[in-house]
Design a protein around this motif. Structure first.
Motif, PDB file in Angstrom:
ATOM      1  N   HIS A  18       0.848  -1.196   0.000  1.00 45.54           N
ATOM      2  CA  HIS A  18       0.000   0.000   0.000  1.00 45.54           C
ATOM      3  C   HIS A  18       0.879   1.240   0.000  1.00 45.54           C
ATOM      4  N   SER A  19       0.341   2.316  -0.525  1.00 45.26           N
ATOM      5  CA  SER A  19       1.062   3.584  -0.535  1.00 45.26           C
ATOM      6  C   SER A  19       1.117   4.176   0.860  1.00 45.26           C
ATOM      7  N   ALA A  41      -0.329  14.536   8.320  1.00 47.61           N
ATOM      8  CA  ALA A  41      -0.666  13.246   8.912  1.00 47.61           C
ATOM      9  C   ALA A  41      -0.041  12.153   8.047  1.00 47.61           C
ATOM     10  N   LEU A  42       0.291  11.046   8.661  1.00 48.40           N
ATOM     11  CA  LEU A  42       0.838   9.894   7.952  1.00 48.40           C
ATOM     12  C   LEU A  42      -0.293   8.901   7.728  1.00 48.40           C
ATOM     13  N   ILE A  43      -0.441   8.451   6.479  1.00 48.98           N
ATOM     14  CA  ILE A  43      -1.567   7.587   6.130  1.00 48.98           C
ATOM     15  C   ILE A  43      -1.096   6.436   5.262  1.00 48.98           C
ATOM     16  N   VAL A  44      -1.646   5.245   5.512  1.00 47.91           N
ATOM     17  CA  VAL A  44      -1.441   4.096   4.641  1.00 47.91           C
ATOM     18  C   VAL A  44      -2.734   3.941   3.837  1.00 47.91           C
ATOM     19  N   ILE A  92       5.323   8.730  -0.192  1.00 47.20           N
ATOM     20  CA  ILE A  92       6.732   8.683   0.199  1.00 47.20           C
ATOM     21  C   ILE A  92       7.282   7.267   0.306  1.00 47.20           C
ATOM     22  N   GLY A  93       6.436   6.268   0.055  1.00 47.98           N
ATOM     23  CA  GLY A  93       6.898   4.893   0.146  1.00 47.98           C
ATOM     24  C   GLY A  93       5.766   3.907   0.062  1.00 47.98           C
ATOM     25  N   THR A  94       6.082   2.657   0.381  1.00 41.47           N
ATOM     26  CA  THR A  94       5.077   1.593   0.366  1.00 41.47           C
ATOM     27  C   THR A  94       5.278   0.696   1.581  1.00 41.47           C
TER      28      THR A  94
END
Length: 182
Positions: A18-19, A41-44, A92-94
């Motif tokens: 997931h992103s 906020a940081l979100i998956v 910013i990643g997975t």
């Protein structure tokens, strides 16, 4: 039942990964054009189509009972388009579904605590990224807030345009790519 599943619902998906996104939210005094002042906020994104998934953010509460300003970590399942204040973000990643619980534990170990005058939720995000980057979930080139701001500006402007022209609640997530990245 697993506490993470209780809080966020099932984290299983047909997608292997997931992103991982830093989402940005306008604040009362700051809107598009002032992205360096937005809330982060940081979100998956476990559900890409609906742009939703588990979220972690540092929020400041002002208590009138003598406690004053208190920072708290807030974890919740969010849908980015549900908030008119959300102006997209940067991928910013997975992360794989099976790693979300581990990331949740790492993040919850980083209780928001101001380290200097002017410390903000954006500083907490950067501290948190330092903790999870060794796991390989974050692009190692994401090292400073200033490296993210140009991408945040692109996302907010594109989200604003989409809202004005298409009347859609969807937000725009842009890729973090430094010059020369393919």
């Amino acid at each position: 039942m697993n506490k993470l599943k209780e809080l966020f619902g099932s984290t299983t998906s047909q997608e292997p990964s997931h992103s991982l996104v830093i989402a940005q939210y306008e604040r009362a005094d700051f809107t598009v054009g002032n992205e360096e002042e937005f809330h982060w906020a940081l979100i998956v994104l476990t559900n890409v189509r609906e742009q939703k998934g588990p979220s972690w953010q540092a929020l400041e509460y002002n208590y009138s009972d003598g406690r004053g300003l208190v920072w708290r970590l807030v974890a919740a399942d969010v849908g980015l388009p549900k908030s008119e204040k959300c102006f997209g973000g940067v991928r910013i990643g997975t992360i794989k579904s099976e790693d979300i619980a581990t990331m949740d534990e790492i993040i919850k170990s980083n209780v928001p605590s101001p380290k200097f005058d002017g410390w903000t939720c954006r500083d907490w995000i950067m501290e948190t990224l330092e903790l999870i980057e060794p796991k390989g979930w974050v692009d190692p080139k994401v090292t400073t807030q200033s490296s993210l701001i140009p991408f945040m500006k692109k996302a907010s402007q594109a989200t604003q345009t989409k809202r004005e022209t298409k009347k859609k609640r969807e937000v725009v997530i842009v890729e973090f790519k430094e010059e020369g990245d393919e």
